[in-house]
Design a protein around this motif. Structure first.
Motif, PDB file in Angstrom:
ATOM      1  N   ALA A   1       0.816  -1.208   0.000  1.00  0.00           N
ATOM      2  CA  ALA A   1       0.000   0.000   0.000  1.00  0.00           C
ATOM      3  C   ALA A   1       0.851   1.259   0.000  1.00  0.00           C
ATOM      4  CB  ALA A   1      -0.919   0.012   1.219  1.00  0.00           C
ATOM      5  N   VAL A   2       1.970   1.209   0.720  1.00  0.00           N
ATOM      6  CA  VAL A   2       2.839   2.386   0.774  1.00  0.00           C
ATOM      7  C   VAL A   2       3.577   2.569  -0.529  1.00  0.00           C
ATOM      8  CG1 VAL A   2       4.702   3.503   2.044  1.00  0.00           C
ATOM      9  CG2 VAL A   2       3.120   1.985   3.222  1.00  0.00           C
ATOM     10  N   ILE A   3       3.873   1.456  -1.201  1.00  0.00           N
ATOM     11  CA  ILE A   3       4.645   1.514  -2.431  1.00  0.00           C
ATOM     12  C   ILE A   3       3.935   2.335  -3.492  1.00  0.00           C
ATOM     13  CG2 ILE A   3       5.465   0.071  -4.356  1.00  0.00           C
ATOM     14  CD1 ILE A   3       6.021  -2.082  -2.182  1.00  0.00           C
ATOM     15  N   LEU A   4       2.611   2.390  -3.428  1.00  0.00           N
ATOM     16  CA  LEU A   4       1.863   3.148  -4.415  1.00  0.00           C
ATOM     17  C   LEU A   4       2.297   4.603  -4.470  1.00  0.00           C
ATOM     18  CD1 LEU A   4      -1.745   1.760  -3.837  1.00  0.00           C
ATOM     19  CD2 LEU A   4      -0.181   1.230  -5.694  1.00  0.00           C
ATOM     20  N   TRP A   5       2.828   5.106  -3.361  1.00  0.00           N
ATOM     21  CA  TRP A   5       3.308   6.489  -3.349  1.00  0.00           C
ATOM     22  C   TRP A   5       4.440   6.682  -4.349  1.00  0.00           C
ATOM     23  CZ3 TRP A   5       1.491  10.798  -1.264  1.00  0.00           C
ATOM     24  CH2 TRP A   5       0.516  10.682  -0.276  1.00  0.00           C
ATOM     25  N   PHE A   6       5.193   5.610  -4.619  1.00  0.00           N
ATOM     26  CA  PHE A   6       6.414   5.766  -5.379  1.00  0.00           C
ATOM     27  C   PHE A   6       6.258   5.441  -6.849  1.00  0.00           C
ATOM     28  CE2 PHE A   6       7.912   4.396  -1.043  1.00  0.00           C
ATOM     29  CZ  PHE A   6       8.046   5.705  -0.611  1.00  0.00           C
TER      30      PHE A   6
ATOM     31  N   ARG B   1      14.368  12.573  -1.241  1.00  0.00           N
ATOM     32  CA  ARG B   1      14.669  12.680  -2.674  1.00  0.00           C
ATOM     33  C   ARG B   1      15.804  11.742  -3.051  1.00  0.00           C
ATOM     34  NH1 ARG B   1      17.336  18.047  -3.879  1.00  0.00           N
ATOM     35  NH2 ARG B   1      18.957  16.848  -2.814  1.00  0.00           N
ATOM     36  N   ASP B   2      16.824  11.672  -2.218  1.00  0.00           N
ATOM     37  CA  ASP B   2      17.963  10.806  -2.511  1.00  0.00           C
ATOM     38  C   ASP B   2      17.575   9.334  -2.479  1.00  0.00           C
ATOM     39  OD1 ASP B   2      19.523  13.052  -2.743  1.00  0.00           O
ATOM     40  OD2 ASP B   2      20.357  12.925  -0.712  1.00  0.00           O
ATOM     41  N   LEU B   3      16.595   8.990  -1.627  1.00  0.00           N
ATOM     42  CA  LEU B   3      16.217   7.584  -1.479  1.00  0.00           C
ATOM     43  C   LEU B   3      15.152   7.137  -2.474  1.00  0.00           C
ATOM     44  CD1 LEU B   3      16.099   6.970   2.388  1.00  0.00           C
ATOM     45  CD2 LEU B   3      17.690   5.977   0.744  1.00  0.00           C
ATOM     46  N   VAL B   4      14.131   7.962  -2.686  1.00  0.00           N
ATOM     47  CA  VAL B   4      12.989   7.512  -3.481  1.00  0.00           C
ATOM     48  C   VAL B   4      12.647   8.438  -4.640  1.00  0.00           C
ATOM     49  CG1 VAL B   4      11.968   6.243  -1.570  1.00  0.00           C
ATOM     50  CG2 VAL B   4      11.373   8.640  -1.885  1.00  0.00           C
TER      51      VAL B   4
ATOM     52  N   ALA C   1       9.253  12.242  -2.910  1.00  0.00           N
ATOM     53  CA  ALA C   1       9.647  13.125  -1.816  1.00  0.00           C
ATOM     54  C   ALA C   1       8.659  14.283  -1.678  1.00  0.00           C
ATOM     55  CB  ALA C   1      11.057  13.654  -2.047  1.00  0.00           C
ATOM     56  N   GLU C   2       8.205  14.808  -2.800  1.00  0.00           N
ATOM     57  CA  GLU C   2       7.241  15.909  -2.759  1.00  0.00           C
ATOM     58  C   GLU C   2       5.899  15.437  -2.219  1.00  0.00           C
ATOM     59  OE1 GLU C   2       5.411  19.262  -2.611  1.00  0.00           O
ATOM     60  OE2 GLU C   2       7.552  19.131  -3.102  1.00  0.00           O
ATOM     61  N   ARG C   3       5.478  14.233  -2.619  1.00  0.00           N
ATOM     62  CA  ARG C   3       4.213  13.713  -2.098  1.00  0.00           C
ATOM     63  C   ARG C   3       4.286  13.490  -0.590  1.00  0.00           C
ATOM     64  NH1 ARG C   3       3.989  11.067  -7.321  1.00  0.00           N
ATOM     65  NH2 ARG C   3       5.173   9.266  -6.577  1.00  0.00           N
ATOM     66  N   LEU C   4       5.421  12.984  -0.116  1.00  0.00           N
ATOM     67  CA  LEU C   4       5.588  12.764   1.314  1.00  0.00           C
ATOM     68  C   LEU C   4       5.645  14.093   2.066  1.00  0.00           C
ATOM     69  CD1 LEU C   4       8.152   9.825   1.205  1.00  0.00           C
ATOM     70  CD2 LEU C   4       5.781   9.710   1.976  1.00  0.00           C
ATOM     71  N   ALA C   5       6.260  15.090   1.444  1.00  0.00           N
ATOM     72  CA  ALA C   5       6.286  16.418   2.057  1.00  0.00           C
ATOM     73  C   ALA C   5       4.873  16.979   2.174  1.00  0.00           C
ATOM     74  CB  ALA C   5       7.171  17.362   1.240  1.00  0.00           C
ATOM     75  N   GLN C   6       4.050  16.715   1.155  1.00  0.00           N
ATOM     76  CA  GLN C   6       2.660  17.166   1.208  1.00  0.00           C
ATOM     77  C   GLN C   6       1.915  16.470   2.330  1.00  0.00           C
ATOM     78  OE1 GLN C   6       1.121  19.573  -0.327  1.00  0.00           O
ATOM     79  NE2 GLN C   6      -0.879  19.106   0.554  1.00  0.00           N
TER      80      GLN C   6
END
Length: 370
Positions: free
Chosen positions: A20-25, A288-291, A296-301
């Motif tokens: 489920a989390v992978i969908l973010w990437f 950003r360096d990892l994914v 990174a922007e979605r996680l920041a949101q």
């Protein structure tokens, strides 16, 4: 497109706990694209969406797509779309070569999945007519007829899949006595699915439709094998995972798998950095360096939304306690009415459903913190 009524596909990807989390990437290319014109080579497949279809197909009779049915009902295939498809863009693409021959891609499968996701809202025969009309509206011959034929094969294949699922059941639950996944059963099921595909498709179509999915399955199984290896230390397992990933071909599948492999490190680093009071910029750079930048922007949101919710929740709790403390001067019913009004002012419908659980979590964290 949201709310697709699609069952779990015969795929070993179910063993990835963090799916489920992978969908973010997933890359932004997964967004649905309206292919109003047939594309010619060269073309790039835009996504690796492992979409699956409703087992409702297995409960009815196959309704073969025919020119007569499609032309009598639709012109473009997009008229009077069902509710789940309204406001969405058509996903997938139809690729032809310089001789107007169909070039089968994963995008063609996504196109089929897009329309088939409306099963339950529309009759199967209506969907067949809609798909054929869309194909013939956007594709010249002989590619159009080739695409319609493959669509019929694809639906027949999907109808045959539940029989394999029934034979094996839920492999995730059929674990060994030690609680580990039965890899022999997994391998046999995958072989049965491969044999089924060969009954309906030629090799190029199998590769185009299912190649990326199989790559993910191979990766998932290898990770399970490593995790279940009692002879390896944690350090050896980590090295084995990295070695497997490094040997994968350089493509979009590998890039996505690398992002998945970075998930554990991402979560650990995020927790550590937040505990140290890291700035949003520092968190963004690490992610950003990892994914990659899009994730990174979605996680920041998500961080910004969480911070905003926390702020409103604190305000809510403060005013709620004040109202409850004043309840001696008014009836309990009046206090509850005011609290309900406060909830509606500060939170939307979805957020209000979170309030009780969020309050309990906050209380738990407060009692567990020295």
């Amino acid at each position: 497109m949201s709310n697709n009524r699609r069952p779990i596909y015969v795929s070993i990807a179910i063993i990835i706990v963090t799916a489920a989390v992978i969908l973010w990437f997933k890359p932004d290319g997964d967004d649905k694209k309206d292919t109003n014109a047939t594309q010619t080579l060269p073309a790039v497949i835009n996504s690796e969406d492992n979409a699956s279809l409703s087992t409702e197909l297995a409960t009815g009779q196959t309704a073969q797509a025919t020119t007569t049915s499609s032309q009598s009902t639709f012109v473009t295939g997009l008229e009077n779309l069902p509710r789940s498809l309204k406001g969405t863009q058509v996903d997938g693409d139809i690729i032809i070569d310089e001789n107007k021959q169909l070039v089968v891609t994963e995008g063609l499968r996504r196109l089929f999945d897009y329309f088939l996701s409306a099963l339950g809202e529309e009759e199967e025969a209506v969907i067949f007519a809609r798909v054929e009309s869309y194909i013939r509206q956007h594709t010249p011959e002989p590619a159009a007829s080739q695409a319609v034929a493959i669509f019929n094969q694809y639906v027949a294949y999907l109808k045959a899949l539940p029989e394999i699922e029934k034979r094996y059941g839920n492999l995730q639950l059929q674990a060994t006595k030690s609680g580990e996944l039965d890899l022999n059963a997994v391998a046999q099921q995958r072989q049965d699915v491969a044999n089924l595909r060969q009954q309906y498709f030629d090799k190029p179509t199998i590769t185009a439709f299912f190649g990326a999915e199989d790559d993910y399955d191979d990766y998932s199984i290898e990770m399970v094998k490593i995790n279940q290896n009692k002879q390896m230390s944690d350090a050896q397992k980590q090295a084995a995972r990295q070695n497997y990933i490094s040997r994968l071909p350089n493509n979009a599948t590998k890039e996505s798998i690398m992002q998945q492999a970075n998930l554990g490190e991402l979560m650990a680093r995020t927790e550590q950095m937040k505990a140290r009071g890291a700035t949003p910029e520092a968190l963004y750079n690490m992610r950003r360096d990892l994914v990659g930048a899009p994730a990174a922007e979605r996680l920041a949101q998500v961080d910004r939304e969480d911070a905003n919710f926390d702020q409103r929740f604190t305000q809510y709790e403060t005013q709620k306690q004040r109202l409850l403390s004043q309840s001696a001067d008014q009836t309990q019913t009046q206090a509850q009415v005011q609290i309900n009004q406060l909830e509606q002012q500060l939170f939307n419908d979805t957020e209000r459903k979170r309030l009780d659980g969020y309050a309990a979590l906050q209380q738990q964290q407060a009692t567990s913190t020295p």
